[in-house]
Design an enzyme around this catalytic site. Structure first.
Site, PDB file in Angstrom:
ATOM      1  N   LYS A  67       0.848  -1.199   0.000  1.00 12.79           N
ATOM      2  CA  LYS A  67       0.000   0.000   0.000  1.00 12.79           C
ATOM      3  C   LYS A  67       0.882   1.247   0.000  1.00 12.79           C
ATOM      4  O   LYS A  67       1.933   1.269   0.649  1.00 12.79           O
ATOM      5  CB  LYS A  67      -0.909  -0.028   1.231  1.00 12.79           C
ATOM      6  CG  LYS A  67      -1.924   1.097   1.286  1.00 12.79           C
ATOM      7  CD  LYS A  67      -2.842   0.914   2.498  1.00 12.79           C
ATOM      8  CE  LYS A  67      -3.904   1.989   2.586  1.00 12.79           C
ATOM      9  NZ  LYS A  67      -4.816   1.801   3.719  1.00 12.79           N
ATOM     10  N   SER A 113      -9.577   1.601   2.678  1.00 16.09           N
ATOM     11  CA  SER A 113      -8.752   2.348   1.764  1.00 16.09           C
ATOM     12  C   SER A 113      -7.683   1.525   1.043  1.00 16.09           C
ATOM     13  O   SER A 113      -7.132   1.996   0.045  1.00 16.09           O
ATOM     14  CB  SER A 113      -8.078   3.492   2.525  1.00 16.09           C
ATOM     15  OG  SER A 113      -7.240   2.995   3.535  1.00 16.09           O
ATOM     16  N   SER A 163      -9.689  -0.628   6.894  1.00 14.78           N
ATOM     17  CA  SER A 163      -9.156  -0.469   5.531  1.00 14.78           C
ATOM     18  C   SER A 163      -8.505  -1.693   4.909  1.00 14.78           C
ATOM     19  O   SER A 163      -8.279  -1.716   3.706  1.00 14.78           O
ATOM     20  CB  SER A 163      -8.151   0.678   5.500  1.00 14.78           C
ATOM     21  OG  SER A 163      -8.862   1.876   5.383  1.00 14.78           O
TER      22      SER A 163
END
Ligand code: GLN
Length: 497
Positions: free
Chosen positions: A87, A162, A186
């Site tokens: 990420k 996310s 997330s």
């Protein structure tokens, strides 16, 4: 080039083939890069690819062939040659790390996050940096400065957020394992929407060093994979104390036993609780509720007992989470001032306030909203009324959750109360968007581990089921997932080919 069935191997299977030399890591990584080239224009899972991935792959091939003087140490590396997606809020040395924000568009970290370092040490190859909501604020990736990630299963739907890029990369076989971060769901939300596994570990079990802060007291680096064994492999490598860099890290991996192979395939003797307030809530979509009840029957068939409990304080969970998260965010994001970090501009003789506003206008609208709300709840006069109250509610929620976990081995919930929404469907109404985090934020407020397991499909849309356990009881979560996985065979599709 390797065949598409090989691209879908689990990390576990891949490592076995790499070690006996039946797969060349260079070929594997080259095939994956080619696949990303042909698929990612549509999916938008990656923001940046690692230019050195092939070079790193070649080094591993050399080790396996004995052309390097590593004295056979490769044999002990449990992630040898495994393509890892990271990420874009987790620092990677020499690879741009943007947090999906214009503010950090050109930022290249000088060091690897501890977790990245550990995974690389075990032989993993960072293949690229994945898309996300700006600074982790959102549940759909629509707040990314680089455009939304599309769900590989249903293109016009969101991949979740996310950490949506990491989940979509796994679902589309554009990586074998992935890292995300989980402040309020997330990792689990996109895992559920993309039909993969997503683990939010116990707070402190994985070092946060190198994770770019959103809300420190809530967030963890999380692990994502297409199989339970892969998750266990990652956890073994990634967990561990890092006190010199992260004072909240705990030294617990020695006490965590993760021998999945010897695990039972049943759940005899286990007691799970479901939470009435959530299962009965009007906000839960019918297909999600049905899937949850189906999962409930599945665990009962495997020998577990499931009972319904009530946790009244959960009605304060979202308010408490968002107050604390925004307060911490407003303080963390103050560092982007055009002087010390990230985006900057020529002051051109303008007054400081003007310069500062110009720099800060580079944040996206959701980040700005949260900075303003966070500053408000921390300001004198409102601090006690909002922030302190949120902390008190958090303590209450944690106590009530732990009390339930004194009587039950795990709490069982849907991961997301809704099916993956269409892109554009939720973004205009922030409150509606915040509501969908109701099943996930509670684990972050309590600091306990939680795992989203891919469970079913409704009209081609993935639905996950979630389990939360006592602090450091990750092995139990993996055991539950393993039992469900074994019982269901490969009924749940975990990789789009
Ligand atoms: N959707 C939640 C938020 O916006 C959770 C985000 C996260 O876990 N990073 O805060």
């Amino acid at each position: 080039m390797v065949s598409s069935s090989k691209i879908a191997l689990s990390a576990y299977e891949l490592v076995e083939e790499v070690k006996v030399g039946s797969i060349s890591v260079e070929d594997y990584i080259a095939s994956m890069i080619e696949r990303i080239g042909s698929m990612d224009e549509r999916i938008n899972a990656y923001i940046t690819l690692n230019d050195h991935a092939l070079e790193e792959a070649r080094m591993i091939d050399k080790m396996v062939k004995g052309y390097s003087n590593d004295n056979g140490s490769y044999a002990t590396k449990s992630l040898l040659g495994v393509p890892l997606a990271v990420k874009d809020n987790i620092s990677t040395q020499g690879i741009r790390t943007t947090c999906a924000s214009r503010m950090l568009e050109d930022y290249v970290p000088l060091y690897d996050a501890t977790v990245v370092k550990r995974l690389k040490g075990a032989g993993a190859i960072v293949i690229g940096k994945t898309n996300m909501d700006e600074f982790g604020m959102g549940s759909t990736t629509e707040f990314s400065a680089f455009g939304a990630t599309h769900n590989p299963w249903v293109y016009e739907r969101v991949a979740g957020g996310s950490s949506g890029g990491s989940a979509a990369a796994l679902a589309a076989c554009m990586a074998s394992i992935a890292l995300g971060s989980d402040t309020g769901g997330s990792v689990r939300c996109p895992a559920s929407f993309c039909s993969i596994y997503g683990l939010k570990p116990t707070y402190g079990l994985l070092s946060r060093y190198g994770l770019i802060s959103y809300a420190n007291s809530l967030e963890c680096i999380g692990l994502m994979a297409r199989s339970v064994l892969d998750l266990a492999l990652m956890l073994k490598v990634a967990a561990g104390s890092d006190m010199q860099n992260d004072h909240t890290s705990i030294d617990a991996n020695s006490s965590i036993s993760l021998d999945l192979e010897s695990m039972n395939h049943d759940l005899k003797g286990m007691r799970f609780a479901t939470i009435r307030e959530i299962v009965e809530s009007e906000g839960t979509d019918e297909p999600v509720r049905d899937s949850m009840f189906d999962a409930l029957s599945s665990v009962e068939r495997l020998g577990a007992v499931v009972e319904e409990v009530s946790i009244p304080s959960l009605r304060y969970a979202l308010a408490s989470y968002y107050t604390i998260a925004m307060a911490e965010a407003s303080s963390n994001l103050a560092r982007y001032d055009g002087v010390r970090y990230g985006y900057t501009a020529q002051p051109d003789g303008v007054a400081w306030n003007e310069f500062y506003s110009k720099i800060r206008s580079n944040f996206g609208s959701e980040v700005k909203r949260r900075i303003m709300l966070g500053t408000y709840v921390l300001s004198s006069g409102y601090y006690g009324r909002y922030y302190m109250k949120a902390q008190k509610a958090r303590a209450l929620i944690r106590d009530e959750m732990l009390k339930v976990l004194n009587h039950y081995n795990a709490i069982m919930l849907p991961t997301m109360p809704i099916l993956p929404p269409r892109i554009g469907e939720r973004i205009s109404d922030p409150l509606r968007l915040y509501m969908v985090d109701i099943c996930t934020v509670i684990a972050n407020l309590a600091g306990i581990p939680a795992l989203s397991i891919p469970y079913s499909m409704y009209n081609g849309l993935p639905i996950g089921v979630q389990f939360m356990a006592r602090h450091l009881d990750e092995p139990l979560l993996l055991r539950i997932a393993y039992a469900l996985e074994s019982a269901r065979g490969d009924k749940v599709r975990r990789c789009m080919i």
